[in-house]
Write a protein that holds these residues in place. Structure first.
Motif, PDB file in Angstrom:
ATOM      1  N   ALA A  40       2.909  -4.177   8.905  1.00 35.73           N
ATOM      2  CA  ALA A  40       2.070  -5.507   8.886  1.00 35.73           C
ATOM      3  C   ALA A  40       2.737  -6.079   9.811  1.00 35.73           C
ATOM      4  CB  ALA A  40       2.117  -6.258   7.605  1.00 35.73           C
ATOM      5  N   ARG A  41       4.232  -6.259   9.935  1.00 38.51           N
ATOM      6  CA  ARG A  41       5.155  -7.144  10.942  1.00 38.51           C
ATOM      7  C   ARG A  41       4.890  -6.804  12.395  1.00 38.51           C
ATOM      8  NH1 ARG A  41       8.456  -6.023   6.295  1.00 38.51           N
ATOM      9  NH2 ARG A  41       8.567  -8.055   4.983  1.00 38.51           N
ATOM     10  N   GLN A  42       4.704  -5.251  12.447  1.00 37.49           N
ATOM     11  CA  GLN A  42       4.421  -5.071  13.824  1.00 37.49           C
ATOM     12  C   GLN A  42       3.055  -5.306  14.260  1.00 37.49           C
ATOM     13  OE1 GLN A  42       5.314  -0.608  14.467  1.00 37.49           O
ATOM     14  NE2 GLN A  42       6.600  -0.641  12.692  1.00 37.49           N
ATOM     15  N   GLU A  43       2.250  -5.052  13.578  1.00 36.28           N
ATOM     16  CA  GLU A  43       0.739  -5.650  13.846  1.00 36.28           C
ATOM     17  C   GLU A  43       0.811  -7.172  14.080  1.00 36.28           C
ATOM     18  OE1 GLU A  43      -3.809  -6.030  11.576  1.00 36.28           O
ATOM     19  OE2 GLU A  43      -1.826  -4.882  10.544  1.00 36.28           O
ATOM     20  N   MET A  44       1.349  -7.934  13.332  1.00 38.08           N
ATOM     21  CA  MET A  44       1.682  -9.437  13.641  1.00 38.08           C
ATOM     22  C   MET A  44       2.198  -9.574  15.184  1.00 38.08           C
ATOM     23  SD  MET A  44       3.331 -12.473  11.531  1.00 38.08           S
ATOM     24  CE  MET A  44       3.080 -11.532  10.030  1.00 38.08           C
ATOM     25  N   ALA A  45       3.322  -8.786  15.379  1.00 34.50           N
ATOM     26  CA  ALA A  45       3.770  -8.950  16.812  1.00 34.50           C
ATOM     27  C   ALA A  45       2.758  -8.340  17.837  1.00 34.50           C
ATOM     28  CB  ALA A  45       5.008  -8.122  16.931  1.00 34.50           C
ATOM     29  N   ALA A  46       1.927  -7.381  17.317  1.00 31.58           N
ATOM     30  CA  ALA A  46       1.034  -7.073  18.600  1.00 31.58           C
ATOM     31  C   ALA A  46      -0.191  -7.896  18.892  1.00 31.58           C
ATOM     32  CB  ALA A  46       0.495  -5.590  17.955  1.00 31.58           C
ATOM     33  N   LEU A  47      -0.516  -8.635  17.563  1.00 30.01           N
ATOM     34  CA  LEU A  47      -1.420  -9.711  17.856  1.00 30.01           C
ATOM     35  C   LEU A  47      -1.043 -10.675  18.520  1.00 30.01           C
ATOM     36  CD1 LEU A  47      -3.193  -9.829  14.375  1.00 30.01           C
ATOM     37  CD2 LEU A  47      -4.448  -9.164  16.553  1.00 30.01           C
ATOM     38  N   GLU A  48       0.200 -11.152  18.266  1.00 33.70           N
ATOM     39  CA  GLU A  48       0.775 -12.298  19.094  1.00 33.70           C
ATOM     40  C   GLU A  48       1.143 -11.952  20.546  1.00 33.70           C
ATOM     41  OE1 GLU A  48       4.084 -12.865  16.494  1.00 33.70           O
ATOM     42  OE2 GLU A  48       3.330 -14.211  15.501  1.00 33.70           O
ATOM     43  N   ASP A  49       1.271 -10.712  20.823  1.00 34.14           N
ATOM     44  CA  ASP A  49       1.369 -10.210  22.505  1.00 34.14           C
ATOM     45  C   ASP A  49       0.096  -9.810  23.261  1.00 34.14           C
ATOM     46  OD1 ASP A  49       4.065 -10.541  22.007  1.00 34.14           O
ATOM     47  OD2 ASP A  49       4.328  -8.350  21.799  1.00 34.14           O
ATOM     48  N   GLY A  50      -1.132 -10.117  22.187  1.00 28.57           N
ATOM     49  CA  GLY A  50      -2.313  -9.577  22.970  1.00 28.57           C
ATOM     50  C   GLY A  50      -2.639  -8.177  22.793  1.00 28.57           C
ATOM     51  N   ALA A  51      -1.854  -7.565  22.212  1.00 23.78           N
ATOM     52  CA  ALA A  51      -1.919  -6.079  22.241  1.00 23.78           C
ATOM     53  C   ALA A  51      -3.134  -5.413  20.892  1.00 23.78           C
ATOM     54  CB  ALA A  51      -0.770  -5.258  21.988  1.00 23.78           C
ATOM     55  N   TYR A  52      -4.116  -5.857  21.133  1.00 23.52           N
ATOM     56  CA  TYR A  52      -5.253  -5.664  20.088  1.00 23.52           C
ATOM     57  C   TYR A  52      -5.535  -4.334  19.764  1.00 23.52           C
ATOM     58  CZ  TYR A  52      -5.718 -10.545  21.547  1.00 23.52           C
ATOM     59  OH  TYR A  52      -5.632 -11.919  22.078  1.00 23.52           O
ATOM     60  N   ASP A  53      -5.652  -3.498  20.685  1.00 23.19           N
ATOM     61  CA  ASP A  53      -5.883  -2.064  20.116  1.00 23.19           C
ATOM     62  C   ASP A  53      -4.616  -1.584  19.336  1.00 23.19           C
ATOM     63  OD1 ASP A  53      -8.182  -1.943  21.644  1.00 23.19           O
ATOM     64  OD2 ASP A  53      -7.395  -0.866  23.353  1.00 23.19           O
ATOM     65  N   ARG A  54      -3.345  -1.799  19.625  1.00 21.21           N
ATOM     66  CA  ARG A  54      -2.179  -1.456  19.061  1.00 21.21           C
ATOM     67  C   ARG A  54      -2.250  -2.142  17.703  1.00 21.21           C
ATOM     68  NH1 ARG A  54       1.236   1.982  17.221  1.00 21.21           N
ATOM     69  NH2 ARG A  54       3.260   1.173  16.790  1.00 21.21           N
ATOM     70  N   ALA A  55      -2.851  -3.353  17.556  1.00 18.63           N
ATOM     71  CA  ALA A  55      -2.862  -4.036  16.118  1.00 18.63           C
ATOM     72  C   ALA A  55      -3.908  -3.200  15.361  1.00 18.63           C
ATOM     73  CB  ALA A  55      -3.190  -5.389  16.406  1.00 18.63           C
ATOM     74  N   VAL A  56      -4.920  -2.741  15.884  1.00 17.47           N
ATOM     75  CA  VAL A  56      -6.020  -2.304  15.150  1.00 17.47           C
ATOM     76  C   VAL A  56      -5.369  -0.882  14.528  1.00 17.47           C
ATOM     77  CG1 VAL A  56      -8.198  -0.912  15.378  1.00 17.47           C
ATOM     78  CG2 VAL A  56      -7.891  -3.047  16.312  1.00 17.47           C
ATOM     79  N   GLU A  57      -4.634  -0.120  15.562  1.00 12.79           N
ATOM     80  CA  GLU A  57      -4.146   0.961  15.067  1.00 12.79           C
ATOM     81  C   GLU A  57      -3.194   0.829  13.917  1.00 12.79           C
ATOM     82  OE1 GLU A  57      -2.130   2.912  18.499  1.00 12.79           O
ATOM     83  OE2 GLU A  57      -4.087   3.000  19.617  1.00 12.79           O
ATOM     84  N   LEU A  58      -2.257  -0.236  13.874  1.00 11.57           N
ATOM     85  CA  LEU A  58      -1.311  -0.424  13.001  1.00 11.57           C
ATOM     86  C   LEU A  58      -2.021  -0.956  11.644  1.00 11.57           C
ATOM     87  CD1 LEU A  58       1.300  -2.432  15.095  1.00 11.57           C
ATOM     88  CD2 LEU A  58       1.622  -0.200  13.947  1.00 11.57           C
TER      89      LEU A  58
END
Length: 107
Positions: free
Chosen positions: A15-33
């Motif tokens: 969840a913390r990694q997902e938050m960082a991915a969203l903040e960085d605009g890495a939306y595909d990564r956020a979905v995977e997480l």
């Protein structure tokens, strides 16, 4: 620590990694997480033991708090993407108009 609690700890980390991915605009990564986080949480539920209920509860409350924040970030990301698409559409229209104007001027 039992395996279920370990899975919840991993879900918290995701969840913390997902938050960082969203903040960085890495939306595909956020979905995977998010998908992996959901899998781990589901697996943890299957391993719930009566002596670990309090620890489960603490971790699930933390996951809920993070989920609320993730939902806010996702809504913000949606607005960013929507605005970007709108700018792209306007630019495409502008270029189409330019090409039409140039084409007419050359005739």
């Amino acid at each position: 620590m039992n395996q279920g609690l370990s899975l919840l700890d991993q879900a918290l980390d995701l969840a913390r990694q997902e938050m960082a991915a969203l903040e960085d605009g890495a939306y595909d990564r956020a979905v995977e997480l998010a998908e992996r986080r959901g899998e781990l949480t589901g697996m943890a539920w299957q391993l719930l033991e009566s002596d670990g209920v309090d620890q489960y509860r603490k971790r699930l409350i933390e996951l809920t708090r993070l989920q609320e924040h993730l939902s806010e970030l996702a809504a913000q990301a949606q607005e960013v993407v929507r605005a970007s698409l709108q700018r792209s559409r306007l630019e495409r229209q502008r270029m189409r108009g330019y090409h039409q104007a140039v084409g007419q001027a050359l005739q």
